[in-house]
Design a protein around this motif. Sequence first.
Motif, mmCIF file in Angstrom:
data_model
loop_
_atom_site.group_PDB
_atom_site.id
_atom_site.type_symbol
_atom_site.label_atom_id
_atom_site.label_comp_id
_atom_site.label_asym_id
_atom_site.label_seq_id
_atom_site.Cartn_x
_atom_site.Cartn_y
_atom_site.Cartn_z
ATOM 1 N N SER A 171 -34.377 -58.367 28.633
ATOM 2 C CA SER A 171 -33.229 -57.733 27.980
ATOM 3 C C SER A 171 -32.090 -58.740 27.789
ATOM 4 C CB SER A 171 -32.748 -56.533 28.797
ATOM 5 O OG SER A 171 -33.798 -55.611 28.995
ATOM 6 N N GLU A 184 -29.129 -52.837 28.586
ATOM 7 C CA GLU A 184 -28.707 -52.904 29.986
ATOM 8 C C GLU A 184 -29.504 -53.994 30.704
ATOM 9 O OE1 GLU A 184 -28.459 -50.099 33.899
ATOM 10 O OE2 GLU A 184 -29.103 -49.168 32.014
ATOM 11 N N THR A 199 -34.750 -51.784 32.697
ATOM 12 C CA THR A 199 -35.166 -51.159 31.440
ATOM 13 C C THR A 199 -36.219 -50.101 31.772
ATOM 14 O OG1 THR A 199 -34.743 -53.211 30.263
ATOM 15 C CG2 THR A 199 -36.140 -51.602 29.137
ATOM 16 N N ASP A 215 -38.080 -54.246 23.402
ATOM 17 C CA ASP A 215 -37.738 -54.526 24.797
ATOM 18 C C ASP A 215 -38.582 -53.548 25.603
ATOM 19 O OD1 ASP A 215 -36.553 -55.521 27.074
ATOM 20 O OD2 ASP A 215 -34.723 -54.315 26.885
HETATM 21 MG MG LIG Z 1 -34.881 -55.141 30.767
#
Ligand SMILES: [Mg+2]
Length: 294
Positions: A171, A184, A199, A215
């Motif tokens: 991320s 995040e 995530t 992601d």
């Molecule tokens: Mg992540």
Amino acid sequence: MLTGTIVKGIGGFYYVKTPEGLIECRARGRFRKEGESPMVGDLVRITRTAEDAGKGSVDEILPRKNAFIRPPVANIDQLVVTISVKNPESSLLMADQLTVTAEAAGVLPLICINKQDLDEKRASAIKEIYDTTGYTVIMASAKEETGLEELKAVLKDKITALAGNSGVGKSSLLNRLSEAFSLETGSVSDKTRRGRHTTRHTELLELPFGGYVFDTPGFSSYASEGITAEELVQFFPEIARVTHPCRFVGCAHMAEPGCAVKEALLEGKIAPERYESYQALYQALKQIKPWEIK
Ligand SMILES: [Mg+2]
Ligand SMILES: Nc1nc2c(ncn2[C@@H]2O[C@H](COP(=O)(O)OP(=O)(O)OP(=O)(O)O)[C@@H](O)[C@H]2O)c(=O)[nH]1
Ligand SMILES: [Zn+2]
């Protein structure tokens, strides 16, 4: 009827990007009955509800080019196996499970070594290992913003999933690719040096320079996705390349006399770490056990 792509799925809702905007959908009951469920990346046909144009239902999943369990994505062109040098130090066996999973689905794997800033030497050592595969290897640091141009170049105009264990910085890397991304990111536990599974849901994002990227949540184990031990060697390109002169037809390249892999190892054409992964995965597949690596 409207066609769109599922960009996110949370708690039974699927968010479908269509030419008429983002539509929140439920899947029709028949999917559950048929044991099929929509995945992020799926191209779907939807119907909007009469009361609310922003809501609808998924009626049909269009044929998939490919689909993965871990990471849970469909219809990708390539898989970026993300490895972190340190904090957490990635398991290369897990990375190799991912390259094999990609290869088995006919998807090109690429390697991204992140957190280069934490240990330049180790980053180069990992690069050397993966250079033997012939895959594109990118060294990066989301923190110091290095390697990002290379990453952008391989992502451009393609549909790519980033995968790798929790905390490797998937991320964080993506956040550096577009001003619009605000994914995040988590911390790495001081005690266990493991990521915290920040995530939780796979998300499909549109890149400002062309292409799409997923992601995905980091996992601590990967499924073998139906590969047999005998097939495994095909998915290690640098091993498959040298096995032609093995003494025995049907050589498993484990410890047989006259196995050409041994020589290739001595010559540095195969990295010992990759061969160890091959052996471990071969054994796991022989025992018909799911791949479970901590
Ligand atoms: Mg992540
Ligand atoms: N030093 C350093 N830290 C980084 C780098 N990239 C990410 N981090 C840190 O690593 C931690 C985990 O990053 P994330 O981006 O959340 O990792 P992730 O792979 O998305 O993890 P999951 O979502 O849990 O699968 C965060 O504290 C980041 O700030 C880097 O290049 N260098
Ligand atoms: Zn052999």
